[in-house]
Write a protein that holds these residues in place. Structure first.
Motif, PDB file in Angstrom:
ATOM      1  N   VAL A  23       2.169  23.364 -16.984  1.00 46.93           N
ATOM      2  CA  VAL A  23       3.065  23.164 -18.133  1.00 46.93           C
ATOM      3  C   VAL A  23       4.516  23.496 -17.803  1.00 46.93           C
ATOM      4  CG1 VAL A  23       1.169  23.754 -19.679  1.00 46.93           C
ATOM      5  CG2 VAL A  23       2.860  25.509 -19.107  1.00 46.93           C
ATOM      6  N   LYS A  24       4.808  23.933 -16.594  1.00 48.16           N
ATOM      7  CA  LYS A  24       6.155  24.418 -16.278  1.00 48.16           C
ATOM      8  C   LYS A  24       7.225  23.339 -16.363  1.00 48.16           C
ATOM      9  CE  LYS A  24       4.709  28.436 -13.592  1.00 48.16           C
ATOM     10  NZ  LYS A  24       4.548  29.063 -12.254  1.00 48.16           N
ATOM     11  N   GLY A  25       6.843  22.092 -16.211  1.00 47.63           N
ATOM     12  CA  GLY A  25       7.816  21.015 -16.417  1.00 47.63           C
ATOM     13  C   GLY A  25       8.325  21.020 -17.848  1.00 47.63           C
ATOM     14  N   ALA A  26       7.425  21.242 -18.805  1.00 45.19           N
ATOM     15  CA  ALA A  26       7.819  21.329 -20.215  1.00 45.19           C
ATOM     16  C   ALA A  26       8.669  22.565 -20.462  1.00 45.19           C
ATOM     17  CB  ALA A  26       6.581  21.349 -21.108  1.00 45.19           C
ATOM     18  N   THR A  27       8.385  23.665 -19.753  1.00 38.47           N
ATOM     19  CA  THR A  27       9.169  24.886 -19.909  1.00 38.47           C
ATOM     20  C   THR A  27      10.614  24.664 -19.463  1.00 38.47           C
ATOM     21  OG1 THR A  27       7.204  26.269 -19.557  1.00 38.47           O
ATOM     22  CG2 THR A  27       9.355  27.303 -19.226  1.00 38.47           C
ATOM     23  N   ILE A  28      10.796  24.028 -18.322  1.00 40.31           N
ATOM     24  CA  ILE A  28      12.149  23.767 -17.822  1.00 40.31           C
ATOM     25  C   ILE A  28      12.915  22.867 -18.784  1.00 40.31           C
ATOM     26  CG2 ILE A  28      13.480  22.658 -15.979  1.00 40.31           C
ATOM     27  CD1 ILE A  28      12.313  25.394 -15.237  1.00 40.31           C
TER      28      ILE A  28
END
Length: 693
Positions: free
Chosen positions: A393-398
């Motif tokens: 999910v880190k793409g959404a976090t960035i």
């Protein structure tokens, strides 16, 4: 002059003669009508009053289901059957017909209840049954102290086991047939036997229909599955003729013109598209007299077969992905720490249209017969089960960090661990140095995401000091942003019972840090596929669907019927980010798989289709079928996940992989990466093979 006068004198005479003839005929007609009305009027009126119109609907075959290449997935297999239609017959008439039919067919008796045997014994032995009532009880009945129902109960209670055992095998066959006769409603066909009807039985019953009032030889059908258990849990089931309409939806179906014994879709695709697959039933009008006897039959509507569905699924690809998951799951079970590993899920989607190309799930269960481990289809789990997925999910976090202004392109953070007072240190899997958001994605830095979350929450961080947020809506801000990608919300898949996932309830600051690295809320494989598709296609959240077309049923000799409806791509929302921001996340995803140091590079290096994506590992608590063995504190396990799309520019496919409870301990079996690489390799191999020369 005299000749002319004579000629003229004939014309009035002829005209008068014509008028007289017409007058005479009308007079005769009027007299006749009066005679009919006066003499026979009452008879005609009685005839009219004794007639009743009853319209009966008869079912038609269900529509077929095809895959995207028009290969048959679900079809109808006809089978011989014997039915009965109650046209107002008395109990005695039905028993007589049942006895005659029992001489011609073999009928199973295992479904007969004890109560039905008691009732049948009393029908067969009325005098013996009456003798069980004492004179005193008869007197009470005469004085209205006992009812008919009371007497009936007394008779039932006094039938002995010896008397009941007098029923012969032939009696039980008659009862089994009569039981089916009695289940039906008036003028609605009821299946008496539709399993194992032999050619001989079908022929001999057909020859004796005149002595079997209400009985017909007909054709029933079963659903057949060309690909066996592949996608079976998603295709769903249809009720059998014994089940009829589901009890919990009875009124719903009856209000729409269904018969109580109609076969309907009771789960998943068959249920979701019941209106399409069921077709238009034929309607027959039965005209009966007051006694209920049919005196005339008229076809009102011929009816039509159910419409056909064309899926977005490629069944060759689906079968191949199923096989890969099976092989890799069994291989993973040979690793240490895999006592809980029992399932894996893969979704392949066209990122531009939402077409679900494959949705595969496999689960290891204990075979009830052999007691051994066996693999079953669990494609349903791709959207009905959710898990902590970790760093995918880190793409959404960035991108959430960009949108909120917490970070901007090329923001740097040091990867030193975060220590909140009275909590364990929170860090990345190793110290990764000072890095920007692209490298943070490539190397999967947890700390970079923590720092971003702290800024979103407007918190002030000091080592080993309490952490508080001025932005009290930080959880909602992040979750709403994640939902715009499809995480933690319904994707809109055209199937029932989609789950959105579990949202952690605590608002302690440390849990916000867990949220942004995928270790607090839970997500499904379908949600991950929608999320990575949104990143792949430039920011459009596409609604996933498995039905691509609805077609009219094919005419004889035709493979496909005319197109009735095509399911067009649906954009649910855009993620409202700058193209520059999105490109930086796409670059980070590309480096994950194509650059040394990327967390998936060892498995995807050299892939000819230029993949991009993100790996995920989440520490979670086991909550599977063995949980009860561990009381209130199930052991910690590691969930593995992977999202990807390819090619990294102009992508044609997006993929999500989840392997829940992949291992406990320190031995990472990398099942997510093994499955992911093989699936994408297979996708492009099949795509190449299917491409026109």
């Amino acid at each position: 002059m005299e000749k002319q006068k004579k000629k003229k004198s004939h014309f009035p005479f002829r005209l008068n003669l014509l008028f007289f003839g017409v007058f005479f005929l009308f007079s005769v007609l009027i007299l006749r009508l009066g005679f009919v009305q006066i003499v026979y009027g009452e008879n005609f009126k009685r005839d009219l009053e004794r007639k009743e119109d009853i319209t009966v609907s008869n079912p038609v075959p269900r529509g077929k289901i095809f895959d995207r290449d028009y290969q048959v997935v679900v079809d109808n297999v006809p089978k011989s059957a014997i039915s009965f239609t109650n046209e107002g017959f008395s109990q005695t008439d039905m028993l007589k017909t049942a006895a005659n039919l029992a001489k011609l067919i073999e009928q199973k008796t295992d479904m007969i209840s004890e109560r039905e045997k008691l009732d049948f014994w009393m029908m067969k032995n009325p005098e013996q049954a009456d003798a069980k009532i004492s004179e005193q009880e008869k007197a009470l009945y005469a004085n209205k102290k006992l009812t008919d129902q009371d007497l009936y109960k007394l008779k039932l209670a006094r039938i002995t086991t010896e008397e009941l055992n007098q029923l012969t095998p032939n009696d039980l066959e008659i009862l089994a047939i009569y039981r089916q006769f009695s289940k039906g409603y008036k003028f609605i066909p009821e299946m008496v036997k539709n399993e194992g009807v032999t050619e001989k039985e079908y022929a001999v019953v057909s020859e004796n229909l005149q002595s079997l009032p209400g009985v017909e030889t007909t054709t029933d059908w079963d659903r057949s599955y060309a690909y066996g258990n592949t996608l079976r849990s998603v295709l769903g089931n249809v009720t059998n003729s014994g089940e009829g309409l589901p009890a919990d939806q009875l009124e719903h179906f009856l209000a729409r013109g269904y018969n109580r014994n109609d076969r309907v879709g009771k789960s998943q695709l068959e249920m979701q598209y019941e209106d399409v697959l069921h077709g238009t039933k034929s309607k027959v009008k039965n005209i009966t007299d007051k006694a209920g006897n049919v005196i005339e039959t008229e076809t009102v509507l011929a009816g039509s077969k159910g419409k056909d569905l064309v899926l977005s699924i490629d069944m060759d690809l689906q079968s191949a992905v199923d096989k890969i998951i099976e092989e890799e799951l069994w291989a993973a079970k040979r690793w240490p720490g895999t006592r809980f590993t029992d399932r894996a899920y893969v979704v392949l989607m066209d990122p531009h249209t939402g077409d679900v190309l494959a949705m595969s799930g496999k689960k290891i269960v204990k075979d009830r017969k052999t007691g051994r481990a066996a693999m079953i289809d669990d494609a349903l789990g791709t959207f009905t089960t959710t898990y902590s997925v970790g760093s995918t999910v880190k793409g959404a976090t960035i991108l959430t960090g960009y949108k909120t202004g917490a970070i901007s392109p090329n923001t740097y953070f040091d990867d030193a661990g975060i220590k909140i007072k009275d909590t364990p240190i929170k860090k990345s899997y190793a110290y990764l140095g000072r890095l920007n958001e692209i490298t943070a994605l490539k190397k999967s830095s947890n700390v970079y995401m923590f720092r971003t979350a702290i800024r979103i929450g407007k918190g002030h961080y000091e080592y080993d000091k309490p952490l508080n947020f001025l932005n009290k809506q930080a959880f909602e801000t992040i979750r709403n942003s994640f939902a715009s990608f499809g995480l933690g919300t319904r994707t809109g898949i055209d199937l029932p019972n989609e789950q959105t996932g579990f949202k952690g309830q605590s608002r302690l600051p440390g849990y916000l840090l867990d949220l942004v690295i995928g270790q607090y809320d839970t997500y499904s494989a379908m949600q991950l596929a929608q999320y990575v598709s949104t990143i792949a296609n430039g920011g459009y959240r596409m609604q996933p669907h498995i039905v691509k077309e609805i077609r009219e049923s094919a005419s004889d000799g035709e493979a496909l019927g005319p197109m009735l409806k095509e399911i067009n791509p649906t954009v649910l929302n855009t993620i409202d980010v700058k193209k520059e921001w999105l490109r930086r996340v796409q670059v980070g995803f590309k480096k994950v798989m194509q650059e040394p140091g990327g967390t998936a590079y060892k498995f995807f290096k050299g892939a000819p289709y230029s993949p991009a994506g993100k790996t995920g590992t989440a520490e979670a608590f086991y909550d599977g079928p063995l949980r009860s063995h561990f009381g209130k504190e199930p052991p910690p396990v590691m969930n593995l996940s992977l999202v990807s799309y390819a090619p990294s520019t102009h992508p044609v496919v997006a993929m999500a992989v989840i392997v829940p409870w992949a291992y406990d301990g320190k031995d990472d079996n990398r099942a997510n990466l093994k499955i992911g690489r093989r699936v994408l390799d297979t996708y492009f191999q099949i795509r190449k093979a299917q491409a026109p020369d």
